[in-house]
Write a protein that holds these residues in place. Structure first.
Motif, PDB file in Angstrom:
ATOM      1  N   LEU A 187      28.033  19.349  18.099  1.00  0.00           N
ATOM      2  CA  LEU A 187      27.242  20.143  19.037  1.00  0.00           C
ATOM      3  C   LEU A 187      26.804  21.440  18.365  1.00  0.00           C
ATOM      4  O   LEU A 187      27.647  22.213  17.901  1.00  0.00           O
ATOM      5  CB  LEU A 187      28.068  20.459  20.286  1.00  0.00           C
ATOM      6  CG  LEU A 187      28.507  19.259  21.127  1.00  0.00           C
ATOM      7  CD1 LEU A 187      29.370  19.731  22.295  1.00  0.00           C
ATOM      8  CD2 LEU A 187      27.296  18.485  21.638  1.00  0.00           C
TER       9      LEU A 187
ATOM     10  N   THR B 285      34.391  22.611  21.759  1.00  0.00           N
ATOM     11  CA  THR B 285      33.311  22.316  20.826  1.00  0.00           C
ATOM     12  C   THR B 285      33.712  21.241  19.825  1.00  0.00           C
ATOM     13  O   THR B 285      32.915  20.346  19.504  1.00  0.00           O
ATOM     14  CB  THR B 285      32.893  23.594  20.083  1.00  0.00           C
ATOM     15  OG1 THR B 285      32.541  24.601  21.039  1.00  0.00           O
ATOM     16  CG2 THR B 285      31.719  23.328  19.165  1.00  0.00           C
TER      17      THR B 285
ATOM     18  N   ARG C 153      35.094  17.982  22.173  1.00  0.00           N
ATOM     19  CA  ARG C 153      34.263  17.694  23.339  1.00  0.00           C
ATOM     20  C   ARG C 153      35.114  17.281  24.551  1.00  0.00           C
ATOM     21  O   ARG C 153      34.657  16.563  25.434  1.00  0.00           O
ATOM     22  CB  ARG C 153      33.218  16.609  23.021  1.00  0.00           C
ATOM     23  CG  ARG C 153      32.199  17.047  22.016  1.00  0.00           C
ATOM     24  CD  ARG C 153      30.983  16.168  22.022  1.00  0.00           C
ATOM     25  NE  ARG C 153      31.275  14.808  21.596  1.00  0.00           N
ATOM     26  CZ  ARG C 153      30.348  13.867  21.413  1.00  0.00           C
ATOM     27  NH1 ARG C 153      29.082  14.170  21.636  1.00  0.00           N
ATOM     28  NH2 ARG C 153      30.670  12.669  21.015  1.00  0.00           N
TER      29      ARG C 153
ATOM     30  N   VAL D  15      33.185  22.351  27.590  1.00  0.00           N
ATOM     31  CA  VAL D  15      33.987  21.448  26.767  1.00  0.00           C
ATOM     32  C   VAL D  15      34.438  22.182  25.519  1.00  0.00           C
ATOM     33  O   VAL D  15      33.877  23.224  25.133  1.00  0.00           O
ATOM     34  CB  VAL D  15      33.175  20.191  26.375  1.00  0.00           C
ATOM     35  CG1 VAL D  15      32.724  19.432  27.610  1.00  0.00           C
ATOM     36  CG2 VAL D  15      31.976  20.567  25.516  1.00  0.00           C
TER      37      VAL D  15
ATOM     38  N   LEU E 298      28.556  12.472  27.946  1.00  0.00           N
ATOM     39  CA  LEU E 298      29.014  13.019  26.666  1.00  0.00           C
ATOM     40  C   LEU E 298      28.893  12.002  25.538  1.00  0.00           C
ATOM     41  O   LEU E 298      28.688  12.372  24.376  1.00  0.00           O
ATOM     42  CB  LEU E 298      30.472  13.483  26.799  1.00  0.00           C
ATOM     43  CG  LEU E 298      30.726  14.605  27.824  1.00  0.00           C
ATOM     44  CD1 LEU E 298      32.222  14.916  27.887  1.00  0.00           C
ATOM     45  CD2 LEU E 298      29.930  15.843  27.457  1.00  0.00           C
TER      46      LEU E 298
ATOM     47  N   THR F 255      31.852  25.263  24.544  1.00  0.00           N
ATOM     48  CA  THR F 255      30.406  25.057  24.672  1.00  0.00           C
ATOM     49  C   THR F 255      30.088  24.686  26.108  1.00  0.00           C
ATOM     50  O   THR F 255      30.777  23.846  26.716  1.00  0.00           O
ATOM     51  CB  THR F 255      29.910  23.945  23.730  1.00  0.00           C
ATOM     52  OG1 THR F 255      30.169  24.324  22.381  1.00  0.00           O
ATOM     53  CG2 THR F 255      28.422  23.702  23.906  1.00  0.00           C
TER      54      THR F 255
ATOM     55  N   GLY G  74      22.817  22.653  25.630  1.00  0.00           N
ATOM     56  CA  GLY G  74      24.103  23.103  25.133  1.00  0.00           C
ATOM     57  C   GLY G  74      24.035  24.533  24.646  1.00  0.00           C
ATOM     58  O   GLY G  74      23.118  24.900  23.907  1.00  0.00           O
TER      59      GLY G  74
END
Length: 717
Positions: free
Chosen positions: A139, A117, A120, A115, A132, A166, A158
């Motif tokens: 994150l 960062t 997301r 995703v 999520l 990420t 993560g």
């Protein structure tokens, strides 16, 4: 004149402040005994209520801690593998291909996504969708998040791939199978930081609506806890809730059982023990007073009067020999035609101070001796069935934990072997050193060529002597005397074998974390490990041997009694999980020390024995105090008095101590000087003070000189 002499003498006598007085030890003994009597009554009163035995609560807390530790070990191993795989990835690998490598066959990580960062927004996904919406808004570069999904608890890992992307990987949170007690309606739950709970095994003893109240404050805790919860509808039962954090993942493991209440300690018995202690202390206290305090005080009063020139009409009876000998040296009693003071009266036996104190000691020690004997003769308390179940669970959890540690070591060896096939020994050397330093799992890690010679190694000198058996696995080399050599090995396709010898201290540290004595034995029932110290390959004896033999046949075995019927708490479980360690054919035996279990009957026994030991210590302290600080100095003073009675007046008696005995010595010295130099040396005379061994003497008066020479000198001066 007497009053003036007495006042002057009192100014010269030492003051007996605390703790110098002869009455202080006996008073201390009486006060301490009163405190101990109150303490034992209070101890019995505190534990007299009906409640769940603390031993059951402690056992539940210990079990959930071990299961949490085993779960943490599994999770940490999967996280380490994921981190290493991401760190060693090819930067040019496409995102979908990277996610396929992360998920693999789905046995560990069953879903993954890459995703953005900041937003997301998913860039690539593989497997089931990730929750999520349950993740934190920001994150971190590296973190683990426990969440509760519709399918149950899960763990999201993560990892930042670069500044804008990420990787998120998810795996379900599983708990090792526990030996549950159906009659106790036992259940195992996983709690996540958001306060949600999920039943993983067993049943829930309360309705779902009451679980937030029962588990209040446990989610996100950082230490193990155990507490009883009273339910109004249950008159003789309580809930016992225990929890422990699963490492640093943020998840919490909790167990719940319905435990029976038991009667507490007997308050009437505590009162009886306290009262009998006081009743036995009073005669001993009186004997101490009669043997030391009363004679010294009576003698000191007489000595002061005689030292000031007043002979009392009546003398109080002196009960001990030392006081009587000193009194004779002070002077003959009035109207004594027999001359007792000169020693011509027939000898009559009197007890000494030491004999009187010895009798007081015997009387004082009767109570602790009787209390200890009566307590030790009582039958051992019966054990609740829940403790036996918990001991079986403890043995299984410890066995699983040890098996996982060995299996993780084997996987490390396999991973190193795969790297060794692709590189030269020089390239593999840094990897060996890195794996050796990680968690201190191995004592040595090395490669062996097809000819059996060591190619490269890291760590200490290898101890293994026997040849490798098979293509890989975990084995025990019992050819090394007094030391078990456990090693994992893997033979590569090129014939080069990677061997890792486990660090014995690393394995023992896991065993020592389990309550009780933990022993690991092989199929011949020889000791491989012992958490309390051992000699390798020593035969296992006693009740534990039978339990270990049964567990090697399959299953888990618990024992609540020994063959002679006395209580015992022993459980044994075979080392079967995971499958890679089953070939060792080991059994793990856990044995509890019953003296450490917190049962009401055991609490009463411990309180009684503790107070008996404390009383013994107080008696010993009191008698040592009285003997060395009063009885021995009084005996030395009596020996000096015998010399005065025999007519030897040349040896002075120094004031040895600043207490009652020192005051007696001053008075006796006054009487000696009076006999030697006359009444001018009575209580009002000025005397020099000095150390004990300073020599003192009364010098004769020098008469004035007369004659012509003396007169001429006087005129010239």
């Amino acid at each position: 004149m007497f009053a003036w002499r007495r006042r002057a003498l009192d100014q010269q006598l030492p003051a007996a402040g605390f703790p110098a007085g002869s009455a202080r030890p006996s008073l201390l003994y009486l006060w301490a005994t009163m405190v101990l009597s109150a303490g034992i009554v209070l101890g019995f009163a505190i534990h007299s209520q009906r409640a769940v035995p603390p031993a059951v609560i402690d056992s539940q807390r210990d079990n959930v801690s071990k299961v949490a530790a085993s779960t943490r070990l599994t999770i940490q191993h999967s996280i380490d593998e994921l981190d290493q795989r991401i760190a060693a990835r090819n930067p040019a690998t496409p995102d979908p291909e990277l996610l396929k490598q992360v998920v693999g066959d789905g046995s560990t990580w069953n879903g993954a996504a890459i995703v953005e960062t900041a937003s997301r927004r998913p860039l690539a996904t593989h497997g089931p969708g990730l929750p999520l919406e349950l993740l934190p808004p920001v994150l971190p570069a590296s973190g683990t998040f426990p969440v509760t999904t519709a399918d149950g608890p899960a763990l999201v890992r993560g990892l930042a791939l670069d500044g804008s992307r990420t990787l998120l990987a998810v795996q379900p949170l599983d708990v090792d199978e526990l030996r549950l007690n159906p009659s106790a309606r036992q259940g195992v739950f996983v709690l996540t930081p958001d306060g949600k709970s999920t039943l993983m095994q067993g049943v829930s003893a309360v309705d779902q609506v009451h679980l937030p109240v029962v588990f209040r404050g446990l989610a996100g805790s950082t230490s193990s806890e155990g507490r009883p919860v009273r339910v109004a509808e249950w008159p003789d039962k309580q809930l016992v809730v225990s929890s422990a954090p699963v490492g640093e993942t943020g998840a919490t493991l909790a167990t719940m059982i319905v435990a029976d209440e038991m009667s507490g300690t007997s308050l009437p018995r505590g009162v009886l023990i306290g009262v009998t202690l006081l009743l036995m202390a009073v005669p001993s206290f009186l004997l101490m007073r009669l043997a030391l305090v009363v004679p010294v005080r009576s003698l000191l009063a007489q000595a002061k009067d005689i030292a000031c020139g007043s002979v009392p009409d009546r003398r109080r009876p002196l009960l001990v020999a030392e006081a009587h000998r000193i009194a004779r040296a002070l002077g003959p009693p009035p109207g004594d035609p027999s001359g007792e003071g000169t020693g011509r009266r027939a000898w009559r036996w009197r007890p000494t101070v030491t004999q009187g104190l010895a009798l007081a000691t015997v009387v004082a020690l009767l109570w602790p001796a009787a209390a200890a004997a009566a307590t030790l003769r009582e039958p051992e308390p019966s054990l609740p069935q829940q403790l036996v179940r918990d001991e079986e669970s403890r043995a299984e959890a410890a066995s699983t934990l040890l098996g996982k540690a060995l299996n993780n070591g084997l996987e490390t060896v396999i991973r190193t072997s795969q790297a060794a096939e692709a590189g030269s020994p020089e390239q593999v050397k840094p990897m060996l050193e890195h794996e050796l330093a990680d968690r201190q799992r191995f004592r040595s890690l090395y490669l062996i060529g097809a000819d059996g010679k060591t190619v490269t190694s890291a760590g200490r000198e290898p101890l293994r002597k026997e040849p490798l058996k098979g293509a890989g696995g975990i084995d025990l080399d019992d050819k090394v005397a007094r030391l078990p050599v456990v090693y994992a090995f893997q033979v590569g396709a090129n014939g080069v074998a990677t061997v890792g010898e486990f660090n014995i201290d690393y394995l023992l540290e896991m065993l020592r974390a389990v309550d009780g004595q933990v022993r690991v034995v092989d199929e011949d029932l020889r000791t491989v490990f012992d958490s309390e110290g051992f000699q390798a390959f020593e035969e296992l004896e006693g009740t534990a041997r039978g339990a270990a033999a049964r567990s090697l046949e399959g299953g888990t075995v618990g024992r609540a009694t020994k063959p002679d019927g006395t209580p015992a708490l022993i459980a044994a479980a075979g080392l079967n999980t995971p499958n890679t360690v089953s070939g060792l054919k080991w059994s793990l035996v856990v044995e509890q020390d019953l003296n450490g279990l917190r049962l009401p009957q055991s609490d009463g026994r411990r309180w009684t024995l503790l107070v008996a030991a404390a009383v013994t210590g107080v008696v010993a302290l009191t008698q040592v105090w009285q003997y060395f600080l009063f009885a021995r100095p009084l005996r030395r003073l009596a020996a000096s008095a015998d010399k005065i009675t025999a007519g030897s007046l040349d040896t002075p008696i120094p004031p040895q101590r600043h207490d009652d005995i020192g005051a007696l010595a001053v008075c006796l010295e006054v009487c000696r000087q009076v006999r030697q130099a006359g009444s001018s040396r009575l209580g009002g005379a000025t005397r020099l003070r000095g150390p004990e061994h300073d020599a003192t003497a009364v010098l004769p008066e020098v008469p004035p000189r007369t004659g012509p020479e003396h007169a001429d000198r006087k005129e010239r001066s």
